[in-house]
Design an enzyme around this catalytic site. Sequence first.
Site, short mmCIF file in Angstrom:
data_model
loop_
_atom_site.label_atom_id
_atom_site.label_comp_id
_atom_site.label_asym_id
_atom_site.label_seq_id
_atom_site.Cartn_x
_atom_site.Cartn_y
_atom_site.Cartn_z
N LEU A 42 -8.07 3.35 6.38
CA LEU A 42 -8.08 4.44 5.40
C LEU A 42 -6.65 4.94 5.23
O LEU A 42 -6.06 5.46 6.17
CB LEU A 42 -8.99 5.57 5.87
CG LEU A 42 -10.47 5.18 6.07
CD1 LEU A 42 -11.19 6.22 6.92
CD2 LEU A 42 -11.15 5.04 4.72
N THR A 43 -6.10 4.78 4.03
CA THR A 43 -4.71 5.18 3.80
C THR A 43 -4.56 6.68 4.00
O THR A 43 -5.30 7.47 3.43
CB THR A 43 -4.26 4.79 2.39
OG1 THR A 43 -4.47 3.39 2.21
CG2 THR A 43 -2.79 5.12 2.17
N TYR A 197 -2.29 -5.44 -3.56
CA TYR A 197 -0.99 -5.48 -2.91
C TYR A 197 -0.36 -6.88 -2.95
O TYR A 197 -0.87 -7.79 -3.58
CB TYR A 197 -1.12 -4.89 -1.52
CG TYR A 197 -1.72 -3.50 -1.58
CD1 TYR A 197 -1.08 -2.48 -2.30
CD2 TYR A 197 -2.95 -3.21 -1.00
CE1 TYR A 197 -1.64 -1.22 -2.40
CE2 TYR A 197 -3.52 -1.95 -1.11
CZ TYR A 197 -2.86 -0.96 -1.81
OH TYR A 197 -3.43 0.29 -1.94
#
Length: 372
Positions: A42-43, A197
Amino acid sequence: MAAERKSDPMLTEISSARPQPLFTPVQMGKLELRNRIVMAPLTRMRAANPGHVPSELHVEYYAQRASAGLIIGECTEISPDGYGWADTPGLWSAEQVRGWRAVTEAVHQKGGLMYAQLWHTGAMSHPDFFEGALPMSASDVNPEQESVTPLGKKPTVAPRPMSKNEIRQTVADFGVAAKNAMEAGFDGVQIQANYLYLIAQFVNSATNLRRDEYGGSTVNRARFLFEITETILERVEPGRVGVKIGPMSIPSITPGYRPRGGTEVGSVKISGPFAANADTLPDMDYVIKRLNDYDLAHLLLMGATTDFRGGPLEELAGDGMFQHFRALYQGHLIANVEMTQERGNRLIRQDWLTLLPLVALTSLIPIYRCVF
């Protein structure tokens, strides 16, 4: 108190002769997990310091969640070149290694296990992180998303294509970051090859327009991922390495963007470089089959995050993602997205996969209180 525990249906099943699959142990690579609940990456924007170093808040946050079978840490950049999300931590400096060591020690003191997730944002970064210079990617294709900069969210820009030397250096940077992660006390590493990404930008035929050995065919576009995997495996044993990857369909969210043809933003058929195309599923079939060659600890798959109806990933809606790739991948499979207690137990019982994470911490916390 005893009456409350007896009336709790979750505790009743846990104490029964047939315990919930989620609460049974499993051997995943080199690790013995005490349950099959994995805290998903979880960023978090809590490394608000010049060195991008994990803080005491990281220590507290992860120690509180140590009763999961495995914690997969937040996305962590491998190098300054890969940095692209404000106030997130890194794994390239000695100071960052020391910061992460405090985190892993706290998790281990509570009996937990933790992986580091290795991250390069590529075109999802922004010139604000590089004193006005362009971020780099496979090709000069704007992902048409939003970058989280120190000044807030901003539209992404067209990046500059990476040179072969930069590709080689980035592969090496992943290896160094993996080595640093093990020195910091992590129990393993996960390669972030999913979502928007850098690695995904290489695999995706809409964002990779290269004409060298890193572009064109599926084999060439996946080459970057496998070079990274092999470099990491020179420093970390396979039973401590996982990969997060899978097919996705992500519409453009750049403010004001309108795809060619007049399709409205938010439409099921919206275009954009990360919208699923005819190559998306065949590419993933190839990549995930080949990952079997490395005897890795796990594959983490995200289920549908958008409406797949009417598109090339329609068959992967609902549990279809896990059904499809369970047949292709021979190792431990971790399922992600909208994973409830009931769904997790059901999928394990049906033997589609061996590990299930609950992503929402509001779902995890009550389970911790009941069990431990």
